[in-house]
Design a protein around this motif. Structure first.
Motif, PDB file in Angstrom:
ATOM      1  N   GLY A  17       8.687  -9.188  80.822  1.00  0.00           N
ATOM      2  CA  GLY A  17      10.059  -8.831  81.151  1.00  0.00           C
ATOM      3  C   GLY A  17      10.956  -8.661  79.947  1.00  0.00           C
ATOM      4  N   GLN A  18      10.564  -9.236  78.818  1.00  0.00           N
ATOM      5  CA  GLN A  18      11.398  -9.163  77.615  1.00  0.00           C
ATOM      6  C   GLN A  18      10.545  -9.430  76.382  1.00  0.00           C
ATOM      7  N   GLY A  19      11.171  -9.331  75.227  1.00  0.00           N
ATOM      8  CA  GLY A  19      10.550  -9.728  73.976  1.00  0.00           C
ATOM      9  C   GLY A  19       9.294  -8.956  73.607  1.00  0.00           C
ATOM     10  N   ILE A  20       8.328  -9.668  73.043  1.00  0.00           N
ATOM     11  CA  ILE A  20       7.093  -9.035  72.596  1.00  0.00           C
ATOM     12  C   ILE A  20       6.374  -8.376  73.759  1.00  0.00           C
ATOM     13  N   LEU A  44      14.683 -10.560  86.215  1.00  0.00           N
ATOM     14  CA  LEU A  44      14.445  -9.925  84.910  1.00  0.00           C
ATOM     15  C   LEU A  44      13.366  -8.864  85.033  1.00  0.00           C
ATOM     16  N   LEU A  45      12.334  -9.164  85.790  1.00  0.00           N
ATOM     17  CA  LEU A  45      11.238  -8.217  85.989  1.00  0.00           C
ATOM     18  C   LEU A  45      11.744  -6.920  86.620  1.00  0.00           C
ATOM     19  N   GLU A  46      12.541  -7.054  87.668  1.00  0.00           N
ATOM     20  CA  GLU A  46      13.082  -5.868  88.340  1.00  0.00           C
ATOM     21  C   GLU A  46      13.960  -5.054  87.398  1.00  0.00           C
ATOM     22  N   LYS A  47      14.776  -5.751  86.597  1.00  0.00           N
ATOM     23  CA  LYS A  47      15.651  -5.086  85.636  1.00  0.00           C
ATOM     24  C   LYS A  47      14.828  -4.311  84.608  1.00  0.00           C
TER      25      LYS A  47
END
Length: 250
Positions: A17-20, A44-47
């Motif tokens: 969902g974010q970062g690496i 976060l995943l959906e975003k």
């Protein structure tokens, strides 16, 4: 930026969902691959999936890798959606508090290890049989320089990442006679939300240990990870690749 060919390949990226993890997912999509992003943060995943434009090649599944049943269900859903799994990027982990070993909360230690090490085991356990059946696979596990050298006031995270290195070497040997590679990378502190959430004094300590004098860029991490995840990386297995900016002593 190097191009890595992932045409007709399907990758799972945990903690994507974010970062690496997200940066790796973007590079695989840019290489023509399909990506199933797993993250336990459903919002976060959906975003993230929405921001990636929801192409047909990306799909998100809320998965807590610490839950074996959820991992098995996520694996089944990924295969149902894409028909195959060629690449597994075990990126998901948590850091935990920064405190001395003798004051470290026992429940926090267990939680960090369960997500980062046991969760990585869960994902390998669920996905490897499918790779064996197809006689193809690339697994890249995210360890850390902390797993090699140990960071003070981060006993759970350091122990977890040392375990990931050992898991990589064990599984790599088990699969060495197949067209499946298992490798890991050992990043120094990178510009991720997880890293930046640590205590400022701890962050300053680990940053001061890096001879390069700076944090790892997400794109730098993704470049090495994606090469290891590509078909080109066909011989090396059970190995540890340095991303420590010169900190690693072995």
């Amino acid at each position: 930026m190097n191009f890595y060919d992932f045409k007709s390949r399907v990758a799972i990226v945990t903690g994507g969902g974010q970062g690496i993890g997200r940066t790796v997912a973007e590079r695989i999509l840019a290489g023509g691959g399909s990506v199933c992003i797993w993250d336990r943060d459903a919002a976060l995943l959906e975003k993230t999936v929405t921001e990636l434009g929801e192409p047909t090649g990306v799909h998100g599944i809320p998965v807590d890798i610490g839950d074996l049943a959820a991992v098995e269900a996520g694996t089944a859903e990924t295969i149902k959606r894409f028909g195959q799994i060629d690449v597994l990027i075990n990126n998901a982990a948590i850091v935990g508090p920064n405190t001395s070993t003798w004051t470290y909360p026992a429940d926090a230690f267990a939680n960090v290890v369960h997500v980062g090490l046991v969760g990585t085991f869960h994902c390998c356990r669920a996905v490897v049989p499918h790779m064996i059946a197809r006689d193809y696979g690339r697994i890249v596990n995210l360890s850390s320089i902390a797993g090699k050298e140990g960071n003070p006031n981060a006993v759970a995270y350091s122990s977890t990442k040392a375990g990931v290195i050992a898991l990589t070497k064990s599984l790599g040997k088990e699969l060495a006679d197949k067209n499946i590679s298992v490798n890991c990378v050992t990043p120094a502190v990178a510009k991720t939300a997880m890293a930046l959430s640590q205590a400022p004094e701890h962050l300053a300590y680990i940053l001061a240990k890096i001879p390069r004098g700076r944090m790892l860029e997400l794109s730098e991490a993704a470049s090495m990870i994606c090469w290891l995840a590509s078909e080109e990386s066909s011989f090396t297995t059970g190995a540890v690749f340095d991303l420590s900016g010169g900190r690693a002593t072995y």
